[in-house]
Structures are given as C-alpha cells and as structure tokens.
Design an enzyme around this catalytic site. Structure first.
Site, short mmCIF file in Angstrom:
data_model
loop_
_atom_site.label_atom_id
_atom_site.label_comp_id
_atom_site.label_asym_id
_atom_site.label_seq_id
_atom_site.Cartn_x
_atom_site.Cartn_y
_atom_site.Cartn_z
CE1 TYR A 97 12.93 1.67 2.94
CE2 TYR A 97 12.50 -0.61 2.36
CZ TYR A 97 12.27 0.47 3.18
OH TYR A 97 11.43 0.35 4.24
CD GLU A 133 11.17 -4.31 -0.85
OE1 GLU A 133 12.15 -4.21 -1.59
OE2 GLU A 133 10.10 -4.85 -1.20
CB SER A 174 11.58 -3.20 5.43
OG SER A 174 10.99 -3.54 4.19
O1 G4F Z 1 3.73 -0.24 -2.93
P1 G4F Z 1 5.15 -0.47 -3.26
O2 G4F Z 1 5.90 0.70 -3.78
O3 G4F Z 1 5.80 -1.09 -1.95
P2 G4F Z 1 7.13 -1.94 -1.71
O4 G4F Z 1 8.16 -1.70 -2.73
O5 G4F Z 1 6.70 -3.38 -1.52
O6 G4F Z 1 7.65 -1.37 -0.33
C1 G4F Z 1 6.79 -1.01 0.74
O7 G4F Z 1 6.71 -2.06 1.66
C2 G4F Z 1 7.94 -2.37 2.34
C3 G4F Z 1 7.67 -3.52 3.30
O8 G4F Z 1 7.80 -4.72 2.61
C4 G4F Z 1 8.46 -1.15 3.05
F1 G4F Z 1 9.62 -1.45 3.69
C5 G4F Z 1 8.66 -0.03 2.07
O9 G4F Z 1 9.10 1.13 2.74
C6 G4F Z 1 7.33 0.24 1.38
O10 G4F Z 1 6.43 0.70 2.37
O11 G4F Z 1 5.27 -1.64 -4.35
C7 G4F Z 1 4.66 -2.90 -4.16
C8 G4F Z 1 4.76 -3.71 -5.45
C9 G4F Z 1 6.18 -3.75 -6.05
O12 G4F Z 1 6.46 -5.06 -6.44
C10 G4F Z 1 6.09 -2.88 -7.27
O13 G4F Z 1 6.96 -3.23 -8.34
O14 G4F Z 1 3.94 -3.10 -6.43
C11 G4F Z 1 4.64 -3.08 -7.66
N1 G4F Z 1 4.09 -2.00 -8.52
C12 G4F Z 1 3.50 -2.18 -9.71
N2 G4F Z 1 3.16 -0.99 -10.23
C13 G4F Z 1 4.14 -0.68 -8.25
C14 G4F Z 1 3.55 -0.05 -9.34
N3 G4F Z 1 4.61 0.00 -7.18
C15 G4F Z 1 4.47 1.35 -7.19
N4 G4F Z 1 4.91 2.06 -6.11
N5 G4F Z 1 3.92 2.03 -8.25
C16 G4F Z 1 3.44 1.37 -9.35
O15 G4F Z 1 2.96 1.99 -10.30
#
Ligand code: G4F
Length: 334
Positions: free
Chosen positions: A153, A131, A129
C-alpha cells in the site's frame, strides 16, 4: 461564472462522502465514479452518500479501465478532480500485494492520463498518505522527509505521488498531493483500528460482545477528524500554483491510548476487554507517525477543529447510537 464541476473517485468512502458534502455546500456540480455493482446495490454500497444521493451525478466506471475513465472525464469536463479511490487497507495489502499495486498505481496513472488528454485545464488532487513515510526517517514528518514505505500500500502511494508530481512537471498539469495522516470519523470503515475499537466499545456496552481482538497496541498514529481533512484537499486546489502538503494534527497517540480513552468514556477499563492476537500484527509495522502541518497552516490557512479526545468521543457516541445504547448502557431510540 458558470457552476464549477468536480469529479471524485472514491465518493462512496469516508473521505469521498465528506468531500461531496463540502463541494455541494460550495455549490459545485458534483460527479462521482462508482462501480457498476454499487448502482445495482445502492442500499448497501451507497450508504455514506444516501442523504445527498439525489444531488450527485454518479458514473459507472472502473479504475482498472483507462477507456472508462477517459470517457467520463471527457464527458464531464470537470474543473477539479479528486482522486481518493484506492485499496486503502494497509493490512490487506500484505495479503494481496499484486492487486493493491495494480489498482492503486494503474488507477492513478490512468486517471492522470485521462485528465491530461481529455481535460488538461482540470486541477487534480492525489490522496497521498503518511504510510509513504513508513519507517520514518525523521520526527515529525514534513514534505521534505524521505519516504521509506513498509507495505505494498505504502509503495503504491509513493508511486502515485511520483506520478502526480511528474504530470505536474512534465505536462504542466495543475496536480497536487495531500500527504494525509490518519483521519477518522463515525463513517470510518469497521476494519480500521479506531472504528474497530469504538464499535467494539459500543457492542460491549450493549451487552452484545465481551472482547475486542487487536494486534499491535504500541503503534503510534497522528489521528485527525476526516471532515477537517477534506477541507485541506479543496484548499490545495484553490492555490495559485500546485504543490504537495502534509495534513496532520501534529500530535501522536498509541493504539493503547486510543483504547484507554474509548473504553473509559463508557466507564470501562480496556484491560478487561482488549485481547491481543499475534495474527493481527503486520509483517512490517509502521511504528510512529506524527506530521508537521506547518506548511498547510501557513500556505492554505488550514487548521483542525477536532482534537484527539473529541475525536474518540464522537466516534464512541456515534457507535453507541448505532447500537441503540447510551454510553451508560441505557437503551435509546435509534
Ligand atoms: O487503522 P489502521 O488499519 O490504519 P493504518 O494502517 O495506519 O492506515 C490508515 O491510515 C493511512 C494514513 O496514514 C491511510 F493511508 C490508510 O489508507 C489507512 O486509512 O491501523 C493503525 C495501526 C497500525 O499500526 C496497526 O498495526 O493500528 C494497528 N492495529 C492494532 N490492532 C490494528 C489492529 N489495525 C487494524 N486495522 N486492526 C487491528 O486489529
């Protein structure tokens, strides 16, 4: 040549379901690891693979049990093993670091060991990932960029990546890792930010909600379309030698931009509907991810077919269909 067999962990997830479709289209015999509870509650837990369920061979087992993995691998004798299963929600890994590390690291280790012992000629894919880059030390990130994970993670994925490389170097396993940047689709889980936004837009258009509550709007991600990314996984296992590859679009956008585009498709201004909540910020954020997929392009011949605007549109349209409305808010048959 006899029919090729593939074994997929995480087959019920977004990536697993697209990969299963791709491998079926290539005439593989496709096996998947599922939890016993999934077989007992297929309507709820096997939704993403329901349309191909009768063409798959599912095995009940657990990433937490080496014997269960060993037995399945020994019985199936797969030619290719795609290890996609993990606790994949970064935010949750702050709430339960211990189970994230245990499941993700041990699960990868058990499966590698099972393949080494029971089917050593099997080609192994590990879902790494972006990440792993975390507080990224260079922009854009390549296969040579140093890892600086910012969550349990991310740490678990670095460990899985190192384990995979070590099985390649120490035991001669054909083991490759994809360093996959964010990839989304209409099958994305609702807890991830893209689906939270697009399902939120659809709920607002349908008159069932007024707001979407989000955390950090300034985080930037390199978002691609999941079906393109599973093609890269397959391509990695068709090479002469195993190796690791960045899979990304090479473009980055903020969560705020995602909101702008998603809401504007429905003729809405995101500023009227998006509410930020400090509780949804992470203790340590990954601010900027953007990948350089040059190696995957040159070596695998891989490319993306869906750009950012197309991705947001297809997700918003799909969620509107689920909500039974058109983008303009007119009721449609579901
Ligand atoms: O959609 P996210 O939760 O994805 P994240 O953390 O980037 O991880 C995903 O991608 C990775 C690959 O780079 C995978 F390995 C992992 O398993 C997963 O699929 O969050 C994306 C961004 C973050 O910066 C987070 O802080 O969105 C921001 N965000 C802002 N508001 C939020 C929210 N994320 C989530 N989940 N929910 C919110 O309300």
């Amino acid at each position: 040549m006899s029919q090729r067999k593939a074994f997929i962990t995480g087959i019920t997830g977004q990536d697993g379901s697209y990969l299963a479709e791709l491998l079926l289209s290539k005439d593989y015999e496709v096996h998947g690891l599922v939890r016993r509870v999934a077989l007992e509650d297929p309507g709820h837990r096997l939704g993403r693979i329901a349309h191909v369920r009768d063409r798959l061979i599912l095995h009940a087992g657990s990433l937490e049990s080496f014997p269960s993995l060993y037995q399945i691998v020994r019985q199936v004798q797969p030619h290719e093993c795609y290890h996609l299963a993990s606790q994949s929600f970064v935010s949750y890994s702050f709430d339960d670091e211990f189970s994230t590390l245990n499941t993700n690291i041990n699960g990868t280790h058990y499966l590698l060991a099972a393949v080494k012992e029971a089917a050593p000629a099997c080609r192994f894919y590990f879902a790494g990932s972006s990440e792993m880059f975390g507080k990224a030390e260079e922009v854009p990130q390549t296969e040579l960029t140093r890892f600086h994970p910012r969550s349990a993670y991310g740490i678990s994925k670095v460990a899985g990546f190192d384990l995979t490389r070590n099985y390649r170097e120490a035991y001669g396993l054909y083991a490759s890792s994809g360093i996959l940047f964010n990839h989304e689709s209409a099958r994305r889980g609702y807890e991830f930010v893209t689906r939270k936004i697009t399902s939120g837009v659809a709920a607002i258009v349908a008159g069932k909600a007024k707001q979407v509550r989000l955390g950090n709007l300034e985080a930037r991600r390199d978002w691609g379309h999941a079906p393109d990314y599973v093609e890269a996984m397959w391509m990695m296992l068709q090479q002469g030698v195993p190796d690791d590859y960045v899979v990304a679009t090479g473009e980055t956008h903020s969560v705020r931009e995602f909101c702008q585009v998603a809401f504007s498709l429905a003729g809405l201004d995101y500023r009227d509907h998006v509410v930020t909540d400090a509780l949804l910020h992470r203790p340590a954020e990954v601010d900027l991810l953007i990948g350089n997929p040059a190696k995957a392009r040159a070596t695998l011949g891989w490319s993306t077919h869906t750009n950012f605007q197309m991705l947001v549109r297809l997700m918003v349209e799909a969620d509107c269909r689920v909500a039974g409305v058109s983008l303009a808010g007119k009721a449609i048959g579901v």
